[in-house]
Design a protein around this motif. Structure first.
Motif, PDB file in Angstrom:
ATOM      1  N   LYS A  11       0.842  -1.208   0.000  1.00  0.00           N
ATOM      2  CA  LYS A  11       0.000   0.000   0.000  1.00  0.00           C
ATOM      3  C   LYS A  11       0.883   1.267   0.000  1.00  0.00           C
ATOM      4  O   LYS A  11       1.957   1.250  -0.573  1.00  0.00           O
ATOM      5  CB  LYS A  11      -0.989  -0.039   1.169  1.00  0.00           C
ATOM      6  CG  LYS A  11      -1.787  -1.349   1.172  1.00  0.00           C
ATOM      7  CD  LYS A  11      -2.970  -1.348   2.088  1.00  0.00           C
ATOM      8  CE  LYS A  11      -3.681  -2.693   1.993  1.00  0.00           C
ATOM      9  NZ  LYS A  11      -4.906  -2.758   2.794  1.00  0.00           N
ATOM     10  N   HIS A  95      -8.621  -2.908  -6.167  1.00  0.00           N
ATOM     11  CA  HIS A  95      -8.590  -3.058  -4.705  1.00  0.00           C
ATOM     12  C   HIS A  95      -9.721  -2.222  -4.087  1.00  0.00           C
ATOM     13  O   HIS A  95     -10.050  -1.142  -4.591  1.00  0.00           O
ATOM     14  CB  HIS A  95      -7.232  -2.589  -4.175  1.00  0.00           C
ATOM     15  CG  HIS A  95      -7.027  -2.943  -2.742  1.00  0.00           C
ATOM     16  ND1 HIS A  95      -7.587  -2.207  -1.726  1.00  0.00           N
ATOM     17  CD2 HIS A  95      -6.382  -3.977  -2.159  1.00  0.00           C
ATOM     18  CE1 HIS A  95      -7.269  -2.767  -0.566  1.00  0.00           C
ATOM     19  NE2 HIS A  95      -6.538  -3.842  -0.806  1.00  0.00           N
ATOM     20  N   GLU A 167     -11.529 -10.355  -1.325  1.00  0.00           N
ATOM     21  CA  GLU A 167     -11.189  -9.552  -0.145  1.00  0.00           C
ATOM     22  C   GLU A 167     -12.452  -8.916   0.414  1.00  0.00           C
ATOM     23  O   GLU A 167     -12.843  -7.814  -0.030  1.00  0.00           O
ATOM     24  CB  GLU A 167     -10.200  -8.450  -0.537  1.00  0.00           C
ATOM     25  CG  GLU A 167      -8.868  -8.966  -1.031  1.00  0.00           C
ATOM     26  CD  GLU A 167      -7.752  -7.970  -0.753  1.00  0.00           C
ATOM     27  OE1 GLU A 167      -6.778  -8.361  -0.107  1.00  0.00           O
ATOM     28  OE2 GLU A 167      -7.868  -6.794  -1.132  1.00  0.00           O
ATOM     29  N   ILE A 172     -10.575  -6.158   5.688  1.00  0.00           N
ATOM     30  CA  ILE A 172      -9.315  -5.509   5.296  1.00  0.00           C
ATOM     31  C   ILE A 172      -8.864  -4.529   6.368  1.00  0.00           C
ATOM     32  O   ILE A 172      -9.567  -3.566   6.689  1.00  0.00           O
ATOM     33  CB  ILE A 172      -9.466  -4.789   3.936  1.00  0.00           C
ATOM     34  CG1 ILE A 172      -9.772  -5.817   2.839  1.00  0.00           C
ATOM     35  CG2 ILE A 172      -8.199  -4.005   3.604  1.00  0.00           C
ATOM     36  CD1 ILE A 172     -10.028  -5.208   1.473  1.00  0.00           C
ATOM     37  N   GLY A 173      -7.698  -4.823   6.934  1.00  0.00           N
ATOM     38  CA  GLY A 173      -7.101  -3.926   7.919  1.00  0.00           C
ATOM     39  C   GLY A 173      -7.856  -3.843   9.233  1.00  0.00           C
ATOM     40  O   GLY A 173      -7.602  -2.960  10.052  1.00  0.00           O
ATOM     41  N   SER A 213      -6.886  -9.212   6.559  1.00  0.00           N
ATOM     42  CA  SER A 213      -6.348  -9.591   7.871  1.00  0.00           C
ATOM     43  C   SER A 213      -5.700 -10.971   7.900  1.00  0.00           C
ATOM     44  O   SER A 213      -5.820 -11.704   8.894  1.00  0.00           O
ATOM     45  CB  SER A 213      -7.435  -9.477   8.948  1.00  0.00           C
ATOM     46  OG  SER A 213      -7.865  -8.130   9.068  1.00  0.00           O
ATOM     47  N   LEU A 232      -3.524 -12.454  -0.426  1.00  0.00           N
ATOM     48  CA  LEU A 232      -3.108 -11.073  -0.686  1.00  0.00           C
ATOM     49  C   LEU A 232      -3.014 -10.422   0.692  1.00  0.00           C
ATOM     50  O   LEU A 232      -4.020 -10.297   1.399  1.00  0.00           O
ATOM     51  CB  LEU A 232      -4.144 -10.382  -1.585  1.00  0.00           C
ATOM     52  CG  LEU A 232      -3.896  -8.921  -1.958  1.00  0.00           C
ATOM     53  CD1 LEU A 232      -2.515  -8.703  -2.552  1.00  0.00           C
ATOM     54  CD2 LEU A 232      -4.944  -8.438  -2.961  1.00  0.00           C
ATOM     55  N   GLY A 234      -1.854  -7.442   3.344  1.00  0.00           N
ATOM     56  CA  GLY A 234      -1.551  -6.028   3.514  1.00  0.00           C
ATOM     57  C   GLY A 234      -0.632  -5.822   4.710  1.00  0.00           C
ATOM     58  O   GLY A 234       0.586  -6.002   4.619  1.00  0.00           O
ATOM     59  N   GLY A 235      -1.233  -5.484   5.842  1.00  0.00           N
ATOM     60  CA  GLY A 235      -0.476  -5.145   7.056  1.00  0.00           C
ATOM     61  C   GLY A 235       0.664  -6.103   7.384  1.00  0.00           C
ATOM     62  O   GLY A 235       1.791  -5.667   7.640  1.00  0.00           O
TER      63      GLY A 235
HETATM   64  P1  PGA Z   1      -4.793  -6.439   5.318  1.00  0.00           P
HETATM   65  O1  PGA Z   1      -4.988  -5.906   3.809  1.00  0.00           O
HETATM   66  O2  PGA Z   1      -4.000  -7.727   5.201  1.00  0.00           O
HETATM   67  O3  PGA Z   1      -4.031  -5.358   6.022  1.00  0.00           O
HETATM   68  O4  PGA Z   1      -6.140  -6.688   5.873  1.00  0.00           O
HETATM   69  C1  PGA Z   1      -5.250  -6.767   2.753  1.00  0.00           C
HETATM   70  C2  PGA Z   1      -5.377  -5.996   1.476  1.00  0.00           C
HETATM   71  O5  PGA Z   1      -5.914  -4.890   1.517  1.00  0.00           O
HETATM   72  O6  PGA Z   1      -4.971  -6.453   0.407  1.00  0.00           O
END
Ligand code: PGA
Length: 253
Positions: A11, A95, A167, A172-173, A213, A232, A234-235
């Motif tokens: 990101k 996304h 996703e 997400i996040g 997550s 996929l 993110g964090g």
């Molecule tokens: P996250 O993000 O692992 O931080 O939840 C995933 C993504 O947005 O691809």
């Protein structure tokens, strides 16, 4: 047999120096994990340096976005040609953060997917429902619409270069991941849609990743589901140790 794929979506994080540092650490940690395909998607500004840092390793490069034209008067945009020029093999498209903050519609996403495939980039296409949509029992309806509109007009040979990432927006996040069963149910449905849109042979080869997550404590369980071909992340991709743990869990399946 679909080879597991783990993608780190950094990101809008990391300067070039931080990106190189993270890449170097990751390279060391995952050097023996060739049974899994690993992709990192740094911000545009770090692609060049990360490209150099991954040379000779089993890590591949992806971009987080692109514009649908190859060149022209589109201030601030980055074209598929420019991404290819930096040796990216993958690009994330659609996304939920782009759908939300930049109002990317399924039509825009469709144009971007076509631009990526036309330029020999593998497109990681993100789909997912909001919390409200899940609570109203509209998950499959939303997924169907996003998949059908997003993939409209693609040829069978283009379809071979697709990857889908499921996703759920609420995961997400947030630290709250979909359960493996919830994710597997949607993945199964996506594969059914893909066989309707293309054919069964093509659909059975398209990887479907889960995102939202994913962390070392839940990745093994998610990855053990039949229809989950990878993640996929993110964090947890911003720390070399946690991302490497996730890659390791994908080696076990
Ligand atoms: P996250 O993000 O692992 O931080 O939840 C995933 C993504 O947005 O691809």
């Amino acid at each position: 047999m679909r080879k597991p794929l783990i993608v780190g979506n950094w990101k809008m994080n990391n300067t070039t120096a931080e990106s190189v540092d993270l890449t170097e650490k990751l390279k060391r940690l995952i050097k023996d994990m060739a049974v899994v395909e690993v992709v990192v998607a740094p911000p545009f500004t770090s692609l060049d340096k990360v490209r150099d840092a991954i040379k000779g390793s089993n890590i591949k490069l992806g971009a987080q976005n692109l514009f649908w034209e190859d060149k022209g008067a589109y201030t601030g945009e980055v074209s598929p040609l420019m991404i290819r020029d930096l040796d990216c093999e993958y690009v994330i498209i659609g996304h939920s953060e782009r759908r939300e903050y930049f109002k990317e519609s399924d039509e825009i996403i469709n144009k971007k997917i076509k631009a990526a495939l036309r330029n020999k980039l593998k497109a990681i296409v993100c789909v997912g429902e909001s919390l409200k949509e899940r609570e109203e029992d509209k998950t499959m309806q939303v997924i169907e619409s996003q998949v059908k509109k997003g993939l409209q007009g693609l040829s069978l040979s283009e379809a071979k270069e697709l990857i889908i990432a499921y996703e759920p927006v609420w995961a997400i996040g947030t630290g709250r991941n979909a359960t493996p069963a919830q994710a597997n149910e949607v993945h199964t449905y996506i594969r059914k849609l893909l066989s309707q849109i293309f054919n069964e042979g093509i659909a059975s080869n398209i990887k479907i990743l889960y995102g939202g997550s994913v962390k070392p404590s839940n990745s093994a369980e998610l990855m053990s589901e039949k229809e989950i071909d990878g993640a996929l992340v993110g964090g947890a991709s911003l720390e070399a140790d946690s991302f490497a743990e996730i890659v390791r869990s994908a080696c076990m399946v």
